[in-house]
Design an enzyme around this catalytic site. Sequence first.
Site, PDB file in Angstrom:
ATOM      1  N   PRO A 478     -50.303   1.814  -7.569  1.00  0.00           N
ATOM      2  CA  PRO A 478     -51.093   0.660  -7.036  1.00  0.00           C
ATOM      3  C   PRO A 478     -50.327  -0.495  -7.435  1.00  0.00           C
ATOM      4  CG  PRO A 478     -52.221   1.225  -9.073  1.00  0.00           C
ATOM      5  CD  PRO A 478     -51.083   2.161  -8.995  1.00  0.00           C
ATOM      6  N   CYS A 479     -50.278  -1.381  -6.045  1.00  0.00           N
ATOM      7  CA  CYS A 479     -49.557  -2.587  -6.203  1.00  0.00           C
ATOM      8  C   CYS A 479     -50.419  -3.652  -5.608  1.00  0.00           C
ATOM      9  CB  CYS A 479     -48.158  -2.492  -5.595  1.00  0.00           C
ATOM     10  SG  CYS A 479     -47.107  -1.345  -6.342  1.00  0.00           S
TER      11      CYS A 479
END
Length: 855
Positions: A478-479
């Site tokens: 996840p970013c």
Amino acid sequence: MTNSKRKSSASAKNTDPASSSVSEKKAKRVKEETEEELSNTDAVESPAVNGDASVRSSGRKPVKKVEAVVKDEEESRFVGEPVAADEARQKWPHRYLGKNKTVTIPEAKGSVPPKEYIQAKRHFTEALVDGRVLFKLGDDGYVQAGEGEDYYICRIVEMFEGVDGEPYFCAQWFYRAKDTVIQACSNFIDDKRIFLSEIKDDNPLDCLIEKLKIVRVPLDVDVATKRAMLANGDYYYDMSYLVPFSTYQNLPPDNEADGNESDSTISSESDSNVAVTKVSKTKENKKPVMRMLDLYSGCGAMSTGLCLGANMADVNLVTRWAVDLNKYACESLKLNHPETEARNESAEDFLLLLKEWEKLCQSFSLVGGGDPITVEKNETENAEDDEEEEDDDDGQDEEVFEVEKVLSICYGDPKEMKKRGLYLKIRWKNYGPEEDTWEPIDGLGDCQDKIKQFVVDGFNSKILPLPGDVDVICGGPPCQGISGFNRFRNKDNPLDDEKNKQLVVYMDIVEYLKPRFCLMENVVDIVKFAKGFLGRYALGRLVSMNYQARIGLMTAGSYGLPQFRMRMFMWGARPNEKLPQYPLPTHNVVTRGVSPVEFESNTVVHDDVKGAVLEKELFLGDAISDLPPVTNDEERDEIPYKEAPKTEFQKFISLKKKDMPGFVGEDSSDHLLYDHRPYKLNEDDYQRVCQIPKKKGANFRDLKGVRVRDDNRVEWDPNVERVYLPSGKPLVPDYAMSFVEGRSLKPFGRLWWDEIVPTVVTRAEPHNQAILHPLQDRVLTIRENARLQGFPDYYKLLGPIKERYMQVGNAVAVPVARALGYSLAMSCKGAATEGPVYTLPKKFPNLEAVAVEEN
């Protein structure tokens, strides 16, 4: 895309004055160098301390012989006898096609523009440049660049006199890391490392500057070994860099790399394919099961699709381990994949655990290295023991807890005492499971035998992977730091944002475990935000680890879903593997959304879209029209099907497990319809939804009191009194009127049967998105969303309703993962075709339909 720098290129558009200007600049430069050397010869002769800055930036060595430089204004010319005419025509037929200066030849691929070739009078094998430097065919050298730029680096693959009488050479270009798509993240790459490209073009002979010594080295050795092999050379190379799909891959065999035989590109790997096939088959015989680790697994959509696709191609890929921070997602994955060790923990803690696990295995001599384990009681415990002995002397007995069995292991703070470390889960003798506790390993010094038994059993059953145990790592770190919903995005230093640090962790795990293959998925913003810094970072990390790598952008709808949803997929492969390809679209869906300009050519599409034979696009009705009606307050997790499937998609998605192509197992049971229940709207929203017309394009604009202006913005109708719900709240909420400055059609929007959904969302709330069922007064159910993501109907989810929506919305579209899994299997078997993309079998994945048609 960062293409090769060819400012000295001599194409049909180059004029003689342009060539002359290059020579004039060069003469001026050499004159300045000569004057500098004459005024300070000692400075040139003495070695630079820690590397002279000018030498380091260009890589060019200082010229020590002034006399040679003075002769620079002499003409560059060919020397020696020309190549025999028949031999030249055989080796370079494209140079002898006419008497005009250039001839245009169409490229093999229809989408690639025709290329112009300067026509030759004769070929040579040697040239004297500036009257001082002798170049031979196949030599490497510096080429004049623009002012202030590093010299370009090339290999000379042709020397010829043009029909215009001018001397030319054809250069095959090398790239520095900073000149490839990695750009600003080239700090991961050794500055002596360069990459051989497939780009070749013609240049005036006097653009050559200096000879270089460039050494080809093996890819799968460390930097120190490569530097040692370089010896006193200038650069080394171990990979090819190909612009299409930003590909870094194995070099072609030596006899192809020099490019002397013809103008064919170096992307052909027919010979190396044979070697890869032999390696892969040997591995397959020794290890019939390929083990996969799914990082940031969610409920397991990506690994599910990869396994189904790989198994369709007779490669037994199994998700052996999975890691996710969401406990409900882990429960869903474990329910559907009982063979998987699903770990509910952070990826950082998982990596720390892996390192501690390796130490434990070493300490018990299960793997090489390490020292024998010594777990001692701490001083506090020893003091307590002394007190217990004194108490015993007084005749007051206390209960002694004895370890019966070690159950599990983790790294972190499972007791929530702000004391992080390695913990073991203990079953106490004469106590039941409800009394199990996590205990720090350094406090279990008196149960060495129990710990050893746990580690030996865990090592044999592979409860955790050691370096070399994992064949494939997949995952989408996840970013959130690049999300468009994040108003505080750090554009200058994206990796300084904690919300983007999982990308670093993912790469650290790949570096530690060294899988044969890795596949990273992410939103397209990873190659858009901050000039694509995070995408370049990931690619740079893989290349620095000696992984082959490439980037592709794939749209879910192009693989048989009624959803546009574009995502980035980055392949990585060890040097002795075949780098997997991207499967070309199977369905006729136009890609929506804007691809980042620099990565536009990374979009996986057919070169000739009109000529490609594709299945018809799918719409919402094709996916969900057979599902039974449910109400807003449906609470059952399992209900029976009421109608037979109406479309090919519905027949396929509702198959039993044992009938699903690629499923490996014994499950032949029928299944009910799981998770076909919607998020229950509150009474106000339900009242609003009930008043949205059941027609295509209906939304809050159809409610009483709303007027649409000519500029497509909404406003309150002054002629209509505002309507209120029984609760006293307005029928049309203010946020709907102001959303996207009154231009949005999404609030309380109905989907329609003949539409393709933009993207399945994680939150089932209709306030700012069109997610209402075409004919029923509710949002789409969990199962309807799951079908839009390609989950088989037998895939059951666990957790609260909102959590299940999130699991589906965060998932990788299963059909996309299935197609990539098939591609992975082709690479493992050495059966992959050439190039970055390939065509899937007809009717994939429903190959039985093909057999029926043919019969």
